[in-house]
Enzyme design. Structure first.
Site, mmCIF file in Angstrom:
data_model
loop_
_atom_site.group_PDB
_atom_site.id
_atom_site.type_symbol
_atom_site.label_atom_id
_atom_site.label_comp_id
_atom_site.label_asym_id
_atom_site.label_seq_id
_atom_site.Cartn_x
_atom_site.Cartn_y
_atom_site.Cartn_z
ATOM 1 N N ASP A 176 47.706 -51.738 110.876
ATOM 2 C CA ASP A 176 46.978 -52.206 109.691
ATOM 3 C C ASP A 176 47.870 -52.095 108.466
ATOM 4 O OD1 ASP A 176 44.702 -52.627 111.117
ATOM 5 O OD2 ASP A 176 43.464 -51.134 110.089
ATOM 6 N N LYS A 192 41.178 -59.980 109.760
ATOM 7 C CA LYS A 192 39.807 -59.712 110.222
ATOM 8 C C LYS A 192 38.787 -60.627 109.570
ATOM 9 C CE LYS A 192 40.455 -54.706 110.887
ATOM 10 N NZ LYS A 192 40.368 -54.557 112.348
ATOM 11 N N SER A 235 44.080 -46.739 109.885
ATOM 12 C CA SER A 235 44.354 -45.848 108.756
ATOM 13 C C SER A 235 45.407 -44.801 109.106
ATOM 14 C CB SER A 235 43.059 -45.151 108.352
ATOM 15 O OG SER A 235 41.977 -46.064 108.410
#
Lengths: 204, 301
Positions: B31, B88, B243
């Site tokens: 991410d 996303k 994360s």
């Protein structure tokens, strides 16, 4: 004869399935030690930046260059072709520089340009099914490189001595022709090594 | 079909969708929220990045409605790295998916991390040329998404928690259910299709092969090299780290270490090497202390 499949990342298992179908033994290669006794190495599809970083980190880059200098055979598909190339563009990046070809990365476009084609090759009368996924283009080749198939006038399957490079993924189709061709190259490599070893032995 | 003719059929589109997922196997998808982070991920050896406006742990903290990232952020990331870029969309939000396809992202994640747009219907993914990845907690959910056209499945885990427990639960569930199917007779599969709530043809396929018809990756809670090695040993074919990287004290180092551990997941000495001197991992949440309403994994069905 022993074939290795570089197993850092990518579709190495798809190559393994083809070799299993052909009844050929293989080992996965992740460290320089894994290359012990390997006569031919398959460099699979995946991300070439990831592959080159890990090759440098593990010292596999030098081990593979040494194997090439000793007459080893190589077969690279897509990312594998990029790793084998002498020069990489789009953008420039490090490579092993074993084959005299210049490759441009993602040259057809992004994933939406990925597609399947049926194209003629020098390997047989019937055309071959070729799966292109975010594929590179072979932009230039030296005279010593033989073109075995083209798409839009650009080489997509080439051979230089004991090395084969494809910008598509033969491992994702049922046609095993190119793998069979590579296995024959490796057999030749292994035989010439064995005979040179026996010559050394008989001299002793 | 004539020689040289382009093969255009639905079947070939499916092959290149699954084909790209094949190319990501054994790798780490990270991410990222900026071009700078994307570069760090690529330099660390990521095989793809997920372009986001906020990582899941920040989405959790900030509250409000989480939507598709702004096209500007995604475009900047696409211009910066050469590896595939994913983004996303909200569950069921097919117009966001149309926008991402027009942007030419390489993979679309119909994700429970964003606020769902449709509580009944997921996106009909067969209608798109861009490939989709979807989350699943069990085999039925995985096969329903594949039935709608997902070309890659990932465990949902509990995104932004830094806690691996849910990803483990989901992977063990999926693998266990697949194993069970391989032991059953063909006359038992219709009942299984009913129990799982999954299309019969896909249930039959899994019973035969013992594997999903698409690659099976893991996401949701991976924070350390050992977490990645754990998921790979449990049957994941690649890992997503959300994360876990950019919420740690040394993202570049941790990113590289997780890539190294994912490639070498079967070699404990190498995973040890990757685990040394990494600094602080993200703090993380105890999923048992969380309110049901705060769980992301229960979004979608």
């Amino acid at each position: 004869m022993k074939i290795g499949i570089l197993a850092i990342q990518g579709d190495f298992e798809a190559h393994a399935r083809v070799l299993e179908k052909l009844g050929v033994e293989y080992v996965y290669v992740r460290t320089p030690e894994d290359l012990q006794g390997v006569d031919g190495l398959i460099l699979p599809g995946g991300e070439s930046t990831t592959h080159m970083k890990m090759l440098a980190e593990t010292g596999l880059d030098d081990a593979i260059r040494k194997m090439a200098a000793n007459g080893g055979a190589f077969f690279g598909t897509c990312a594998g072709a990029i790793v084998l190339a002498r020069e990489v563009k789009g953008p420039p990046q490090a490579s092993l520089g074993l084959m005299d070809i210049t490759v441009v990365r993602n040259a057809y476009g992004r994933q939406l340009a990925s597609d399947v084609f049926l194209l003629p090759t020098k390997l047989s009368e019937a055309p071959l099914e070729m799966v292109f996924i975010r594929a590179p283009v072979i932009e230039a080749i030296d005279k010593n490189v033989e073109v075995l198939a083209e798409r839009n006038g650009k080489p997509v399957l080439v051979q230089q001595g004991r090395m084969i490079a494809a910008t598509f993924h033969p491992e994702l189709t049922d046609d095993t022709k190119i793998h069979e061709r590579f296995v024959k190259l490796v057999e030749k490599t292994a035989m010439s090594e064995a005979s040179s070893q026996s010559r050394v032995a008989s001299r002793k | 079909m004539k020689s040289g003719e382009q093969k255009n059929g639905h079947e070939n589109l499916w092959r290149v969708k699954v084909g790209l997922a094949e190319m990501l196997k054994g790798g780490v998808i990270m991410d990222v929220t900026t071009a700078e982070q994307a570069k760090i991920a690529e330099d660390a050896g990521a095989c793809a990045v997920m372009a986001l406006e906020r990582v899941p742990s920040d989405i959790r903290k900030d509250g409000g409605v989480a939507r598709m990232a702004s096209p500007r952020i995604i475009r900047e990331i696409m211009a910066t790295v050469t590896i595939p870029v994913m983004a996303k969309v909200r569950i069921g939000h097919f117009a966001e998916a149309q926008v991402l396809e027009a942007l030419e992202v390489d993979y679309i994640d119909e994700s429970e991390v964003l606020t769902p747009a449709d509580e009944e219907n997921h996106v009909w993914k067969h209608a798109f040329k861009a490939p989709f990845v979807c989350g699943a907690r069990n085999l039925g959910e995985a096969l329903r998404r594949i039935g709608e056209g997902a070309a890659m499945i990932r465990t949902k885990g509990e995104a932004g928690s830094g806690n691996i427990v849910e990803a483990v639960r989901h992977m063990r569930t999926i693998v266990g259910q697949m194993k069970k199917l391989t032991t059953l007779g063909e006359e038992e599969l219709m009942h299984q299709a009913k129990e799982l709530g999954a299309p019969l043809d896909l249930v039959q396929q899994v019973a035969k092969t013992g594997k999903l018809p698409t690659p099976n990756f893991s996401a949701g809670g991976i924070a350390t090299p050992a977490d990645a090695a754990l998921m790979m040993q449990l049957g994941a074919e690649a890992v997503f780290v959300g994360s876990g990287i950019f919420k740690s004290s040394d993202p570049a180092k941790r990113a590289k270490a997780i890539v190294y551990a994912t490639t070498n997941y079967q070699d404990a000495k190498k995973v040890l090497e990757a685990s040394d001197e990494l600094g602080e991992a993200m703090k993380g949440l105890d999923v048992r202390q969380m309110d049901e309403k705060d769980l992301m994994q229960t979004r979608g069905w």
